[in-house]
Scaffold this motif. Structure first.
Motif, short mmCIF file in Angstrom:
data_model
loop_
_atom_site.label_atom_id
_atom_site.label_comp_id
_atom_site.label_asym_id
_atom_site.label_seq_id
_atom_site.Cartn_x
_atom_site.Cartn_y
_atom_site.Cartn_z
N ALA A 85 0.83 -1.21 0.00
CA ALA A 85 0.00 0.00 0.00
C ALA A 85 0.87 1.25 0.00
CB ALA A 85 -0.93 -0.02 1.22
N GLU A 86 1.88 1.28 -0.86
CA GLU A 86 2.72 2.48 -0.91
C GLU A 86 1.82 3.70 -1.15
OE1 GLU A 86 5.70 1.75 -3.87
OE2 GLU A 86 6.93 0.58 -2.49
N GLY A 87 2.12 4.77 -0.44
CA GLY A 87 1.29 5.96 -0.51
C GLY A 87 0.56 6.15 0.81
N GLY A 112 -6.34 6.82 0.36
CA GLY A 112 -6.98 7.58 -0.71
C GLY A 112 -6.02 7.92 -1.84
N SER A 113 -4.75 7.66 -1.66
CA SER A 113 -3.77 8.02 -2.69
C SER A 113 -2.62 7.00 -2.66
CB SER A 113 -3.29 9.45 -2.41
OG SER A 113 -2.07 9.70 -2.99
N ARG A 114 -2.88 5.84 -3.27
CA ARG A 114 -1.93 4.73 -3.21
C ARG A 114 -1.37 4.42 -4.59
NH1 ARG A 114 -1.31 3.54 2.40
NH2 ARG A 114 -3.36 3.30 3.31
N TYR A 115 -0.23 3.77 -4.60
CA TYR A 115 0.36 3.33 -5.86
C TYR A 115 -0.08 1.93 -6.25
CZ TYR A 115 3.22 7.48 -5.58
OH TYR A 115 3.63 8.78 -5.52
N GLY A 148 -3.56 -1.01 -6.40
CA GLY A 148 -5.00 -1.22 -6.30
C GLY A 148 -5.35 -2.07 -5.09
N GLY A 149 -6.64 -2.20 -4.85
CA GLY A 149 -7.10 -3.11 -3.79
C GLY A 149 -6.86 -2.60 -2.39
N CYS A 150 -6.76 -1.27 -2.25
CA CYS A 150 -6.37 -0.73 -0.94
C CYS A 150 -7.56 -0.27 -0.08
CB CYS A 150 -5.39 0.41 -1.10
SG CYS A 150 -3.73 -0.17 -1.53
N GLU A 151 -8.81 -0.61 -0.51
CA GLU A 151 -9.92 -0.01 0.24
C GLU A 151 -9.94 -0.41 1.71
OE1 GLU A 151 -10.10 -2.05 -2.36
OE2 GLU A 151 -11.89 -3.31 -2.37
N HIS A 152 -9.58 -1.65 2.01
CA HIS A 152 -9.65 -2.07 3.42
C HIS A 152 -8.45 -1.57 4.22
CE1 HIS A 152 -13.12 -4.23 2.24
NE2 HIS A 152 -12.44 -4.93 1.33
N VAL A 153 -7.29 -1.61 3.61
CA VAL A 153 -6.13 -1.07 4.37
C VAL A 153 -6.25 0.44 4.51
CG1 VAL A 153 -4.55 -2.97 3.91
CG2 VAL A 153 -4.59 -1.03 2.34
N ASP A 154 -6.92 1.10 3.57
CA ASP A 154 -7.18 2.54 3.75
C ASP A 154 -8.01 2.77 5.00
OD1 ASP A 154 -5.81 3.35 1.53
OD2 ASP A 154 -7.54 4.12 0.42
N THR A 155 -9.04 1.94 5.18
CA THR A 155 -9.89 2.09 6.37
C THR A 155 -9.05 1.95 7.63
OG1 THR A 155 -11.73 1.12 5.16
CG2 THR A 155 -11.91 1.12 7.57
#
Ligand SMILES: *Cc1c(COP(=O)(O)O)cnc(C)c1O
Length: 416
Positions: free
Chosen positions: A55-57, A60-63, A65-72
């Motif tokens: 989840a580099e970044g 809401g602003s990652r390099y 995909g698939g980051c919706e849960h780690v964003d939370t």
């Protein structure tokens, strides 16, 4: 396909070592001031599938995909950190406290810039400019210290030193200084000499979060923290700062100093910070300090010298030179370890022995307080410690204390 059996079947060697460590923790009194025990919930978060995710970044602003849960997860950690400390901005990605300090130096300083920080033998940390650490190699470092008479930081001397040295950054905070820092005073000195003020609260993150110690947010431009010492959020680091420096800090951590964040650790931070927002945690933080003061009273009554005469926090620094001139910090650490009490040898102000030997021990209460120890149990442990130092060759005594340690551990399990 992945092996579908658990660790014990897949890798009995590693499993045996982990079980051994679990037993060691359950059956010893952990008095290393920088250690603690996290909750089952934090363990679960840290041992989760989040370890698989890149989840580099930032949320809401990652390099990737698939980051919706780690964003939370990361956003929860950030929001809870901001709430705990009243900070404008939190970066929860530093892999450790040292990486948090590196992030601040990297954001604000150029190689060769000047740092003024607390002397390591007076309680400072390697990452504050020690020559064996990158911080001492890339920056020009001078150090302030404690008054040899009182053991308290000499703030007038610090102010004079800052005038002479003209640092770009002043670091407050420590690993083994038993007193609260005057962040406001150091902030004023930093303003006077036009330096940044970094408050490294690694050891007291939980005491500040619990409202027992003054919060440096507002008096410092940057606050760096570890998340595994007095706060029980699992191994890691964090940086708090103002809106003004938010972008510089975020860039310094990623892509400056680190690659992908450790999302499983960040989940641990989110859970641990959530726990720290409760009233129970404030009570815990108060009890940590009450226990350290109870221990200080026992030690002082029994003739031990404490640097600064006592403590404001979760740790004591015992200077053995007066009471037990022939016992080194290393001897004391080994003697206590042999009966199941874990402390660490530590240099003391004016130290003459090597850091591998030392003349002191650092003794902390965070982990025992997590196990439910209050003043009465801590005082008992304090008496055993002094008994063992007074009679280093008494095997019957060692046997007796060892049994008492077993009993106290059995009465206060960490994970039931
Ligand atoms: C423990 C500590 C750190 C961070 O240590 P890490 O092991 O890198 O997490 C930083 N500063 C101080 C003052 C510390 O005591």
């Amino acid at each position: 396909m992945l092996p579908d059996s658990g660790l014990a079947a897949t890798d009995p060697d590693v499993q045996a070592a982990i079980s051994g460590e679990e037993t060691r923790q359950e059956s010893n009194l952990e008095m290393i001031a920088s250690e603690n025990h996290v909750s089952e919930a934090v363990l679960e978060a840290q041992g989760s599938v989040l370890t698989n995710k890149y989840a580099e970044g930032y949320p809401g602003s990652r390099y990737y995909g698939g980051c919706e849960h780690v964003d939370t997860v990361e956003q929860l950690a950030i929001d809870r950190a901001k709430e705990l400390f009243g900070a404008d901005h939190a970066n929860v990605q530093p892999h450790s406290g040292t990486q948090a300090n590196m992030g601040v130096y990297f954001a604000m300083l150029d190689p060769g810039d000047r740092i003024l920080s607390l002397d390591l033998t007076h309680g400072g940390h390697l990452s504050h400019g020690h020559h064996v650490n990158f911080s001492g190699q890339y920056y020009e470092v001078e150090q302030y210290g404690v008054d040899p008479e009182t053991g308290y930081i000499d703030y007038d001397e610090l102010a004079d030193h800052a005038e002479r040295f003209d640092p770009d950054l002043i670091v407050s905070g420590s690993s083994a200084y038993p007193r609260e820092f005057d962040y406001e005073r150091i902030g004023e000195v930093a303003d006077t000499v036009d330096a940044y003020h970094l408050a490294d609260i690694a050891h007291v993150t939980g005491l500040i979060a619990g409202g027992v110690h003054a919060n440096p947010v507002g008096d410092a431009d940057f606050v760096t923290a570890s998340t595994h010492k007095t706060i029980r959020a699992g191994r890691g680091g964090m940086i708090l700062t103002t809106e003004e420096h938010a972008e510089a800090i975020d860039k310094a951590i990623f892509p400056g100093a680190q690659g992908g964040p450790l999302m499983h650790n960040i989940a641990g931070k989110a859970v641990g910070f959530g726990e720290a927002l409760t009233d129970e945690f404030s009570e815990y933080a108060e009890q940590v300090v009450a226990n350290a003061n109870a221990l200080a009273d026992v030690f002082t009554d029994r003739g031990l010298s404490l640097v600064s005469g006592g403590t404001d926090k979760h740790l004591l620094l015992v200077d053995l030179r007066d009471s037990h001139p022939s016992v080194t910090g290393k001897d004391a650490e080994e003697r206590l370890e042999s009966v199941g009490i874990t402390v660490n040898k530590n240099t003391v102000p004016g130290e003459s022995r090597s850091p591998f030997v030392t003349s002191g021990i650092r003794v902390g209460t965070p982990a025992l307080t997590t196990r439910g120890f209050t003043e009465s149990e801590i005082e008992q442990v304090g008496q055993y410690i002094v008994d063992l130092l007074d009679d280093p060759d008494d095997d019957d005594l060692a046997e007796e204390v060892s049994l008492e340690v077993d009993r106290l551990c059995a009465e206060h399990p960490i994970y039931d």
